[in-house]
Write a protein that holds these residues in place. Structure first.
Motif, PDB file in Angstrom:
ATOM      1  N   THR A  90       0.804  -1.217   0.000  1.00  0.00           N
ATOM      2  CA  THR A  90       0.000   0.000   0.000  1.00  0.00           C
ATOM      3  C   THR A  90       0.841   1.273   0.000  1.00  0.00           C
ATOM      4  O   THR A  90       2.048   1.251   0.262  1.00  0.00           O
ATOM      5  CB  THR A  90      -0.906   0.040   1.249  1.00  0.00           C
ATOM      6  OG1 THR A  90      -0.060   0.150   2.408  1.00  0.00           O
ATOM      7  CG2 THR A  90      -1.781  -1.193   1.356  1.00  0.00           C
TER       8      THR A  90
ATOM      9  N   GLY B 127      -7.141   5.050  -6.183  1.00  0.00           N
ATOM     10  CA  GLY B 127      -6.017   5.284  -5.285  1.00  0.00           C
ATOM     11  C   GLY B 127      -4.816   5.856  -6.015  1.00  0.00           C
ATOM     12  O   GLY B 127      -4.724   5.788  -7.244  1.00  0.00           O
TER      13      GLY B 127
ATOM     14  N   ARG C 169      -8.824   2.974   1.467  1.00  0.00           N
ATOM     15  CA  ARG C 169      -8.141   3.540   0.304  1.00  0.00           C
ATOM     16  C   ARG C 169      -8.720   2.995  -1.002  1.00  0.00           C
ATOM     17  O   ARG C 169      -8.848   1.794  -1.186  1.00  0.00           O
ATOM     18  CB  ARG C 169      -6.657   3.209   0.370  1.00  0.00           C
ATOM     19  CG  ARG C 169      -5.814   3.720  -0.788  1.00  0.00           C
ATOM     20  CD  ARG C 169      -5.450   5.183  -0.644  1.00  0.00           C
ATOM     21  NE  ARG C 169      -4.555   5.392   0.485  1.00  0.00           N
ATOM     22  CZ  ARG C 169      -4.059   6.573   0.818  1.00  0.00           C
ATOM     23  NH1 ARG C 169      -4.391   7.652   0.128  1.00  0.00           N
ATOM     24  NH2 ARG C 169      -3.255   6.687   1.858  1.00  0.00           N
ATOM     25  N   GLY C 170      -9.084   3.892  -1.912  1.00  0.00           N
ATOM     26  CA  GLY C 170      -9.560   3.494  -3.233  1.00  0.00           C
ATOM     27  C   GLY C 170     -11.007   3.082  -3.290  1.00  0.00           C
ATOM     28  O   GLY C 170     -11.456   2.537  -4.301  1.00  0.00           O
TER      29      GLY C 170
ATOM     30  N   ASP D 277      -3.212   2.258  -5.387  1.00  0.00           N
ATOM     31  CA  ASP D 277      -3.551   1.664  -4.086  1.00  0.00           C
ATOM     32  C   ASP D 277      -5.074   1.634  -3.956  1.00  0.00           C
ATOM     33  O   ASP D 277      -5.697   2.621  -3.582  1.00  0.00           O
ATOM     34  CB  ASP D 277      -2.930   2.482  -2.955  1.00  0.00           C
ATOM     35  CG  ASP D 277      -3.204   1.880  -1.572  1.00  0.00           C
ATOM     36  OD1 ASP D 277      -3.977   0.896  -1.498  1.00  0.00           O
ATOM     37  OD2 ASP D 277      -2.665   2.388  -0.584  1.00  0.00           O
ATOM     38  N   ASN D 278      -5.649   0.490  -4.288  1.00  0.00           N
ATOM     39  CA  ASN D 278      -7.103   0.298  -4.188  1.00  0.00           C
ATOM     40  C   ASN D 278      -7.453  -0.712  -3.105  1.00  0.00           C
ATOM     41  O   ASN D 278      -8.485  -1.384  -3.173  1.00  0.00           O
ATOM     42  CB  ASN D 278      -7.668  -0.175  -5.531  1.00  0.00           C
ATOM     43  CG  ASN D 278      -7.539   0.881  -6.606  1.00  0.00           C
ATOM     44  OD1 ASN D 278      -7.773   2.062  -6.351  1.00  0.00           O
ATOM     45  ND2 ASN D 278      -7.168   0.471  -7.811  1.00  0.00           N
TER      46      ASN D 278
END
Length: 306
Positions: A17, A88, A82-83, A48-49
């Motif tokens: 990440t 992301g 995140r995402g 970054d998902n």
């Protein structure tokens, strides 16, 4: 009396990440420098998902693992979300300096993924061209960042398929670390050798059979044996941030037990065509949600331990 040589333990550090790269990697670089240790860092360099994993909370086994490992405090809410609402950040572009710093510190640099979430959740459904594209995007960016070809890789979540192995073989990696197992092997004649991870990760072991933070390190050390392959995985998001003091204690304990952490490349002591042939099977293991890839000859031992 001849002093016994230390037991080599391959140290694989997965960086999944943006947060793990930005905070966890510099902290680990400082700590490893103090102990004179070189390791293998496998970087995710694309978007970054990882927050999209939150939908897996609907699966009881994944939710149980998240609660058992106290994931919110372990990873941080910025990773867990995140995402989810917008794409992301491209980790390799935003944090190029951290990856270059790792290379300059003479650690081994390998490719983990372009998009960690996509690989872990959709490996089975991707067509060969899409698999190649995912690998190639990560390979090209990471190679540019370190100004050197990348010669090793390790897929997210230990999730590989026949098709992904074939696509990775096109990159002439010296080795891959795509599965769990007990010995180095080649999946097919002439194919890139695999260095499997042999030891459980923190989230697999913690909260199981009486394992707590207080005895976790001693349990890991008990599993390390002479005259066999020993490969241990940590995550920059975990052991580089919330559990860095626990990891530092492991490094201290390892010295007392004459354990030597090394990059995975130092475990390759044969030519590529000299490794035995073994299969890779996809199956579940205790402590982990969903399937992962396992060295075929390790399945009998795994079945006996369950």
């Amino acid at each position: 009396m001849i002093e016994q040589a230390p037991i080599k333990v391959g140290l694989r550090i997965d960086v999944d990440t943006y947060r793990g790269t930005r905070i966890g990697v510099p902290a680990l670089l400082s700590l490893l420098s103090q102990y004179g240790i070189s390791a293998s860092f496998f970087f995710t360099v694309g978007p970054d998902n990882m927050g999209r994993h939150i939908w897996r909370l609907l699966k009881p086994q994944f939710l149980k693992k998240m609660l058992r490992s106290k994931a919110a405090s372990l990873y941080g809410w910025d990773i867990l979300l995140r995402g989810t609402l917008w794409p992301g950040p491209i980790i390799g572009k935003k944090l190029a300096g951290v990856i270059q710093q790792t290379h300059q510190a003479q650690h081994e640099i390998g490719l983990h993924a372009w998009d960690h979430h996509k690989w872990q959740c959709h490996t089975e459904s991707m067509e060969p061209d899409e698999l190649y594209s995912e690998i190639n995007k990560g390979y090209q960016l990471l190679s540019r960042l370190i100004d050197n070809p990348v010669y090793c890789s390790a897929v997210p979540g230990w999730r590989s398929t026949t098709s992904s192995l074939e696509q990775k073989h096109r990159f002439n990696f010296r080795y891959n670390s795509d599965c769990r197992g007990h010995s180095i092997f080649s999946p097919q004649q002439g194919m890139t050798p695999q260095i499997p991870v042999t030891l459980p990760t923190y989230d697999e072991l913690i909260g199981q059979k009486g394992v707590t933070k207080h005895n976790y390190n001693s349990e890991i050390i008990k599993l390390i044996k002479p005259d066999q392959l020993n490969v241990y995985t940590i995550h920059a998001e975990v052991e580089g941030i919330a559990l860095i003091h626990l990891f530092e204690d492991l490094l201290y304990q390892a010295q007392k037990h004459r354990l030597q952490f090394v990059p995975l490349i130092l475990l390759l002591d044969k030519a590529e065509d000299e490794w035995p042939i073994d299969s890779i099977e996809n199956q579940s293991i205790p402590g982990r949600e969903g399937w992962l890839s396992i060295q075929g000859s390790s399945l009998e031992h795994l079945a006996m331990s369950q």
